[in-house]
Write a protein that holds these residues in place. Structure first.
Motif, PDB file in Angstrom:
ATOM      1  N   MET A   1      71.241 -10.720  63.484  1.00 45.26           N
ATOM      2  CA  MET A   1      70.566  -9.638  63.648  1.00 45.26           C
ATOM      3  C   MET A   1      71.520  -8.686  64.556  1.00 45.26           C
ATOM      4  SD  MET A   1      67.647  -8.204  63.412  1.00 45.26           S
ATOM      5  CE  MET A   1      66.995  -6.708  64.184  1.00 45.26           C
ATOM      6  N   LEU A   2      72.167  -9.093  65.589  1.00 43.41           N
ATOM      7  CA  LEU A   2      73.189  -8.381  66.153  1.00 43.41           C
ATOM      8  C   LEU A   2      74.372  -7.848  65.486  1.00 43.41           C
ATOM      9  CD1 LEU A   2      73.506  -6.900  68.904  1.00 43.41           C
ATOM     10  CD2 LEU A   2      74.856  -8.997  69.825  1.00 43.41           C
ATOM     11  N   ARG A   3      74.800  -8.800  64.636  1.00 40.37           N
ATOM     12  CA  ARG A   3      75.904  -8.636  63.842  1.00 40.37           C
ATOM     13  C   ARG A   3      75.624  -7.415  62.877  1.00 40.37           C
ATOM     14  NH1 ARG A   3      78.138 -14.572  61.781  1.00 40.37           N
ATOM     15  NH2 ARG A   3      78.549 -15.191  64.047  1.00 40.37           N
ATOM     16  N   TRP A   4      74.290  -7.383  62.188  1.00 44.88           N
ATOM     17  CA  TRP A   4      73.908  -6.237  61.353  1.00 44.88           C
ATOM     18  C   TRP A   4      74.049  -5.059  62.314  1.00 44.88           C
ATOM     19  CZ3 TRP A   4      74.672  -6.927  56.416  1.00 44.88           C
ATOM     20  CH2 TRP A   4      74.634  -7.963  55.794  1.00 44.88           C
ATOM     21  N   LEU A   5      73.314  -4.976  63.576  1.00 43.60           N
ATOM     22  CA  LEU A   5      73.392  -3.734  64.061  1.00 43.60           C
ATOM     23  C   LEU A   5      75.030  -3.163  64.131  1.00 43.60           C
ATOM     24  CD1 LEU A   5      71.705  -1.839  65.686  1.00 43.60           C
ATOM     25  CD2 LEU A   5      71.610  -3.139  67.583  1.00 43.60           C
ATOM     26  N   ILE A   6      75.664  -4.132  64.828  1.00 40.71           N
ATOM     27  CA  ILE A   6      76.933  -3.782  65.118  1.00 40.71           C
ATOM     28  C   ILE A   6      77.815  -3.042  63.963  1.00 40.71           C
ATOM     29  CG2 ILE A   6      79.237  -4.530  65.725  1.00 40.71           C
ATOM     30  CD1 ILE A   6      77.810  -6.311  67.847  1.00 40.71           C
ATOM     31  N   PHE A  10      79.114   0.565  63.342  1.00 41.42           N
ATOM     32  CA  PHE A  10      80.370   0.754  62.813  1.00 41.42           C
ATOM     33  C   PHE A  10      80.618   1.795  61.811  1.00 41.42           C
ATOM     34  CE2 PHE A  10      84.137  -0.247  60.617  1.00 41.42           C
ATOM     35  CZ  PHE A  10      85.295  -0.085  61.450  1.00 41.42           C
ATOM     36  N   LEU A  11      79.732   1.522  60.696  1.00 36.36           N
ATOM     37  CA  LEU A  11      79.767   2.328  59.516  1.00 36.36           C
ATOM     38  C   LEU A  11      79.301   3.731  59.838  1.00 36.36           C
ATOM     39  CD1 LEU A  11      78.494  -0.230  56.729  1.00 36.36           C
ATOM     40  CD2 LEU A  11      80.907   0.591  57.151  1.00 36.36           C
ATOM     41  N   ALA A  12      78.280   3.886  60.608  1.00 34.30           N
ATOM     42  CA  ALA A  12      77.902   5.151  61.048  1.00 34.30           C
ATOM     43  C   ALA A  12      78.884   6.023  61.737  1.00 34.30           C
ATOM     44  CB  ALA A  12      76.681   4.999  61.846  1.00 34.30           C
ATOM     45  N   ASN A  13      79.598   5.305  62.524  1.00 34.45           N
ATOM     46  CA  ASN A  13      80.650   6.105  63.291  1.00 34.45           C
ATOM     47  C   ASN A  13      81.998   6.401  62.374  1.00 34.45           C
ATOM     48  OD1 ASN A  13      79.794   6.171  65.869  1.00 34.45           O
ATOM     49  ND2 ASN A  13      80.384   4.093  66.458  1.00 34.45           N
ATOM     50  N   LEU A  14      82.085   5.455  61.570  1.00 34.94           N
ATOM     51  CA  LEU A  14      83.074   5.550  60.523  1.00 34.94           C
ATOM     52  C   LEU A  14      82.838   6.874  59.520  1.00 34.94           C
ATOM     53  CD1 LEU A  14      85.988   4.711  59.243  1.00 34.94           C
ATOM     54  CD2 LEU A  14      84.477   3.262  57.668  1.00 34.94           C
ATOM     55  N   LEU A  15      81.366   6.952  58.990  1.00 34.38           N
ATOM     56  CA  LEU A  15      81.111   8.073  58.483  1.00 34.38           C
ATOM     57  C   LEU A  15      81.193   9.154  59.223  1.00 34.38           C
ATOM     58  CD1 LEU A  15      79.827   8.987  55.629  1.00 34.38           C
ATOM     59  CD2 LEU A  15      77.404   8.576  56.820  1.00 34.38           C
ATOM     60  N   ALA A  16      80.824   9.456  60.345  1.00 33.61           N
ATOM     61  CA  ALA A  16      80.739  10.480  61.129  1.00 33.61           C
ATOM     62  C   ALA A  16      82.248  10.958  61.315  1.00 33.61           C
ATOM     63  CB  ALA A  16      79.964  10.246  62.734  1.00 33.61           C
ATOM     64  N   PHE A  17      83.267  10.158  61.563  1.00 28.50           N
ATOM     65  CA  PHE A  17      84.622  10.308  61.727  1.00 28.50           C
ATOM     66  C   PHE A  17      85.270  11.012  60.488  1.00 28.50           C
ATOM     67  CE2 PHE A  17      89.131   9.204  61.071  1.00 28.50           C
ATOM     68  CZ  PHE A  17      89.600   9.789  62.229  1.00 28.50           C
ATOM     69  N   VAL A  18      84.633  10.552  59.167  1.00 26.01           N
ATOM     70  CA  VAL A  18      85.287  11.153  58.154  1.00 26.01           C
ATOM     71  C   VAL A  18      84.617  12.311  57.858  1.00 26.01           C
ATOM     72  CG1 VAL A  18      85.142  10.655  55.557  1.00 26.01           C
ATOM     73  CG2 VAL A  18      85.700   8.724  56.912  1.00 26.01           C
ATOM     74  N   ALA A  19      83.344  12.412  58.142  1.00 26.65           N
ATOM     75  CA  ALA A  19      82.872  13.801  57.946  1.00 26.65           C
ATOM     76  C   ALA A  19      83.373  15.015  58.928  1.00 26.65           C
ATOM     77  CB  ALA A  19      81.517  13.584  58.069  1.00 26.65           C
TER      78      ALA A  19
END
Length: 79
Positions: A1-6, A10-19
């Motif tokens: 469960m914690l792995r999916w949250l991390i 991580f993907l949300a931060n990557l998407l924000a950085f790319v945006a």
């Protein structure tokens, strides 16, 4: 469960950085908010900048200086 949250974070931060880097186009605040603002002014050439006189500068606070004393006259109240 914690792995999916991390992984999702991580993907949300990557998407924000790319945006932010501009991959999806310029951000909405990249341009002027009111591009026609200067065109709508009435007689902008009439504006003049004038230096203030020493009499007008007396009211201006001095940065870093002590607070000026208020010119207030005090008297005893009648009883």
């Amino acid at each position: 469960m914690l792995r999916w949250l991390i992984a999702i974070l991580f993907l949300a931060n990557l998407l924000a950085f790319v945006a932010v880097r501009g991959v999806f186009g310029p951000p909405p605040t990249a341009g002027g908010r009111e591009p026609n603002h200067l065109n709508r002014q009435v007689h902008p050439e009439w504006l003049r900048v004038q230096p203030i006189t020493p009499a007008q500068a007396a009211d201006q606070p001095v940065v870093g200086g002590p607070a000026p004393a208020a010119p207030i006259a005090a008297s005893a109240l009648p009883q």
